[in-house]
Design a protein around this motif. Structure first.
Motif, PDB file in Angstrom:
ATOM      1  N   SER A 139       0.842  -1.195   0.000  1.00  0.00           N
ATOM      2  CA  SER A 139       0.000   0.000   0.000  1.00  0.00           C
ATOM      3  C   SER A 139       0.878   1.245   0.000  1.00  0.00           C
ATOM      4  CB  SER A 139      -0.911   0.009   1.235  1.00  0.00           C
ATOM      5  OG  SER A 139      -1.731   1.158   1.255  1.00  0.00           O
ATOM      6  N   ILE A 140       0.527   2.230  -0.835  1.00  0.00           N
ATOM      7  CA  ILE A 140       1.262   3.479  -0.901  1.00  0.00           C
ATOM      8  C   ILE A 140       0.269   4.631  -1.060  1.00  0.00           C
ATOM      9  CG2 ILE A 140       1.589   3.353  -3.412  1.00  0.00           C
ATOM     10  CD1 ILE A 140       4.371   4.620  -2.941  1.00  0.00           C
ATOM     11  N   GLN A 141       0.578   5.767  -0.455  1.00  0.00           N
ATOM     12  CA  GLN A 141      -0.265   6.957  -0.569  1.00  0.00           C
ATOM     13  C   GLN A 141       0.631   8.179  -0.657  1.00  0.00           C
ATOM     14  OE1 GLN A 141      -3.858   7.468   1.962  1.00  0.00           O
ATOM     15  NE2 GLN A 141      -2.908   9.361   2.674  1.00  0.00           N
ATOM     16  N   GLN A 142       0.227   9.161  -1.461  1.00  0.00           N
ATOM     17  CA  GLN A 142       0.959  10.412  -1.519  1.00  0.00           C
ATOM     18  C   GLN A 142      -0.006  11.583  -1.542  1.00  0.00           C
ATOM     19  OE1 GLN A 142       3.429  10.166  -5.014  1.00  0.00           O
ATOM     20  NE2 GLN A 142       1.803  10.892  -6.369  1.00  0.00           N
ATOM     21  N   SER A 143       0.417  12.682  -0.941  1.00  0.00           N
ATOM     22  CA  SER A 143      -0.391  13.902  -0.862  1.00  0.00           C
ATOM     23  C   SER A 143       0.466  15.074  -1.312  1.00  0.00           C
ATOM     24  CB  SER A 143      -0.893  14.129   0.566  1.00  0.00           C
ATOM     25  OG  SER A 143      -1.614  15.340   0.666  1.00  0.00           O
ATOM     26  N   GLN A 144       0.025  15.755  -2.370  1.00  0.00           N
ATOM     27  CA  GLN A 144       0.750  16.894  -2.930  1.00  0.00           C
ATOM     28  C   GLN A 144       2.213  16.546  -3.199  1.00  0.00           C
ATOM     29  OE1 GLN A 144      -0.034  19.992  -0.039  1.00  0.00           O
ATOM     30  NE2 GLN A 144      -1.995  20.495  -0.981  1.00  0.00           N
ATOM     31  N   GLY A 145       2.412  15.374  -3.758  1.00  0.00           N
ATOM     32  CA  GLY A 145       3.749  14.940  -4.133  1.00  0.00           C
ATOM     33  C   GLY A 145       4.589  14.383  -3.010  1.00  0.00           C
ATOM     34  N   ILE A 146       4.039  14.339  -1.792  1.00  0.00           N
ATOM     35  CA  ILE A 146       4.782  13.828  -0.640  1.00  0.00           C
ATOM     36  C   ILE A 146       4.182  12.491  -0.220  1.00  0.00           C
ATOM     37  CG2 ILE A 146       5.449  14.260   1.759  1.00  0.00           C
ATOM     38  CD1 ILE A 146       5.189  17.253   1.160  1.00  0.00           C
ATOM     39  N   ARG A 147       5.029  11.487  -0.059  1.00  0.00           N
ATOM     40  CA  ARG A 147       4.560  10.160   0.328  1.00  0.00           C
ATOM     41  C   ARG A 147       4.134  10.156   1.791  1.00  0.00           C
ATOM     42  NH1 ARG A 147       8.486   5.628  -1.484  1.00  0.00           N
ATOM     43  NH2 ARG A 147       9.762   6.422   0.241  1.00  0.00           N
ATOM     44  N   THR A 148       2.922   9.657   2.052  1.00  0.00           N
ATOM     45  CA  THR A 148       2.385   9.641   3.412  1.00  0.00           C
ATOM     46  C   THR A 148       2.051   8.235   3.892  1.00  0.00           C
ATOM     47  OG1 THR A 148       0.163  10.067   2.544  1.00  0.00           O
ATOM     48  CG2 THR A 148       1.460  11.982   3.241  1.00  0.00           C
ATOM     49  N   ARG A 149       2.204   7.219   3.038  1.00  0.00           N
ATOM     50  CA  ARG A 149       2.009   5.832   3.447  1.00  0.00           C
ATOM     51  C   ARG A 149       2.852   4.946   2.541  1.00  0.00           C
ATOM     52  NH1 ARG A 149      -3.870   3.096   3.886  1.00  0.00           N
ATOM     53  NH2 ARG A 149      -3.862   4.371   5.771  1.00  0.00           N
ATOM     54  N   ASN A 150       3.492   3.938   3.148  1.00  0.00           N
ATOM     55  CA  ASN A 150       4.292   2.999   2.381  1.00  0.00           C
ATOM     56  C   ASN A 150       4.510   1.759   3.241  1.00  0.00           C
ATOM     57  OD1 ASN A 150       5.948   1.796   0.485  1.00  0.00           O
ATOM     58  ND2 ASN A 150       7.763   2.956   1.090  1.00  0.00           N
ATOM     59  N   ASN A 151       3.707   0.720   3.031  1.00  0.00           N
ATOM     60  CA  ASN A 151       3.861  -0.477   3.852  1.00  0.00           C
ATOM     61  C   ASN A 151       3.586  -1.735   3.027  1.00  0.00           C
ATOM     62  OD1 ASN A 151       0.871  -1.077   4.114  1.00  0.00           O
ATOM     63  ND2 ASN A 151       0.942   0.908   5.109  1.00  0.00           N
ATOM     64  N   SER A 152       4.140  -2.860   3.487  1.00  0.00           N
ATOM     65  CA  SER A 152       3.996  -4.118   2.766  1.00  0.00           C
ATOM     66  C   SER A 152       4.209  -5.288   3.716  1.00  0.00           C
ATOM     67  CB  SER A 152       5.011  -4.200   1.619  1.00  0.00           C
ATOM     68  OG  SER A 152       6.337  -4.192   2.133  1.00  0.00           O
ATOM     69  N   PHE A 153       3.697  -6.459   3.333  1.00  0.00           N
ATOM     70  CA  PHE A 153       4.011  -7.676   4.064  1.00  0.00           C
ATOM     71  C   PHE A 153       3.833  -8.896   3.165  1.00  0.00           C
ATOM     72  CE2 PHE A 153      -0.504  -8.317   4.598  1.00  0.00           C
ATOM     73  CZ  PHE A 153      -0.635  -9.691   4.759  1.00  0.00           C
ATOM     74  N   VAL A 154       4.544  -9.954   3.504  1.00  0.00           N
ATOM     75  CA  VAL A 154       4.428 -11.257   2.849  1.00  0.00           C
ATOM     76  C   VAL A 154       4.324 -12.303   3.940  1.00  0.00           C
ATOM     77  CG1 VAL A 154       5.512 -12.953   1.351  1.00  0.00           C
ATOM     78  CG2 VAL A 154       5.741 -10.521   0.833  1.00  0.00           C
ATOM     79  N   HIS A 155       3.373 -13.227   3.805  1.00  0.00           N
ATOM     80  CA  HIS A 155       3.119 -14.234   4.833  1.00  0.00           C
ATOM     81  C   HIS A 155       3.012 -15.605   4.171  1.00  0.00           C
ATOM     82  CE1 HIS A 155       1.401 -15.582   8.754  1.00  0.00           C
ATOM     83  NE2 HIS A 155       0.799 -16.479   7.987  1.00  0.00           N
TER      84      HIS A 155
END
Length: 251
Positions: free
Chosen positions: A76-92
């Motif tokens: 999952s990734i999110q950006q606001s006005q060109g700035i990244r505000t979320r970046n996470n991942s997992f593998v199970h």
């Protein structure tokens, strides 16, 4: 250890997380068969709040006569006005072996698992874990499971390197899934994970999911999650709420 079990019913229906919920039953499909899904979500806003959010996830199950494999992951990734505000991942990855089963379906399974996770905005550079335990199905003809066992966890951080740690935790969970109509289903899972040597240090992870089928293969999914860490690292909050609406393609 159990003095914080009152936290288990806590989850928010204000709809905030992309945490897959899976119940895999040994023997539910013929040996050598498989199933799974791909899930994609996109969100955006403009005006007072501007952001773009993308999430992808997948699950793959492989069935044999006396055991089953489960693989899943998400990003999952999110950006606001060109700035990244979320970046996470997992593998199970998880393997489940049938130990005891009555004809009605009541039984006990043994499972072992591993997971790798990252989360930039919780300062989590790497979280790896391996564990094992028993899984109990106590009620006939319902997908309800309880699990318990130990797991080893290693965490490293993007900053505050002095807070990197390795601990043994208990892994206690409750998992349920049931149909609410011919084309809809509800799932809930809660993980209670106290440190074995210090039970005041607790991780609690919960997820609620509603799935409604659009076609035989395509579903609409709403997922809500609540994560709580009693001892987060410096400047990181104790809890996270998240919500994702997505489309899922089943195969």
């Amino acid at each position: 250890m159990f003095k914080r079990l009152w936290l288990l019913p806590l989850f928010s229906l204000s709809l905030y997380g992309i945490t897959p919920i899976n119940i895999v039953e040994v023997g539910e499909k013929e040996s050598g068969t498989y199933d799974g899904y791909f899930k994609f979500a996109f969100g955006s806003a403009s005006g007072n709040n501007e952001y773009e959010r993308y999430s992808v996830g997948s699950k793959f199950n492989l069935y044999f006569k006396k055991n089953a494999w489960l693989f899943n992951g998400s990003y999952s990734i999110q950006q606001s006005q060109g700035i990244r505000t979320r970046n996470n991942s997992f593998v199970h990855i998880r393997n489940i072996w049938e130990m005891y089963r009555k004809k009605q379906g009541i039984g006990i399974d043994w499972e072992y698992f591993g997971q790798v996770e990252t989360d930039e905005f919780r300062e989590l550079n790497f979280r790896g874990l391996v564990g094992t335990g028993l899984r109990f199905k106590p009620i006939y003809d319902y997908k309800i499971y309880f699990g318990i066992g130990p797991m080893w966890v290693k965490e490293t951080y993007l900053s505050h390197k002095e807070e990197d740690n390795e601990v043994w935790r208990a892994n206690i969970y409750f998992n349920i899934r049931f149909d609410v109509a011919d084309k809809s289903a509800v799932s809930y899972v809660a993980y209670y994970q106290p440190e074995i040597e210090d039970d005041s240090n607790v991780d609690l992870k919960q997820s609620f999911e509603f799935e409604s089928k659009i076609t035989k293969s395509l579903s609409f999914v709403v997922n809500v999650s609540y994560d709580y860490d009693s001892h987060p690292i410096t400047k990181v909050k104790k809890y996270d709420f998240s919500q994702t609406t997505s489309f899922k393609y089943n195969f």
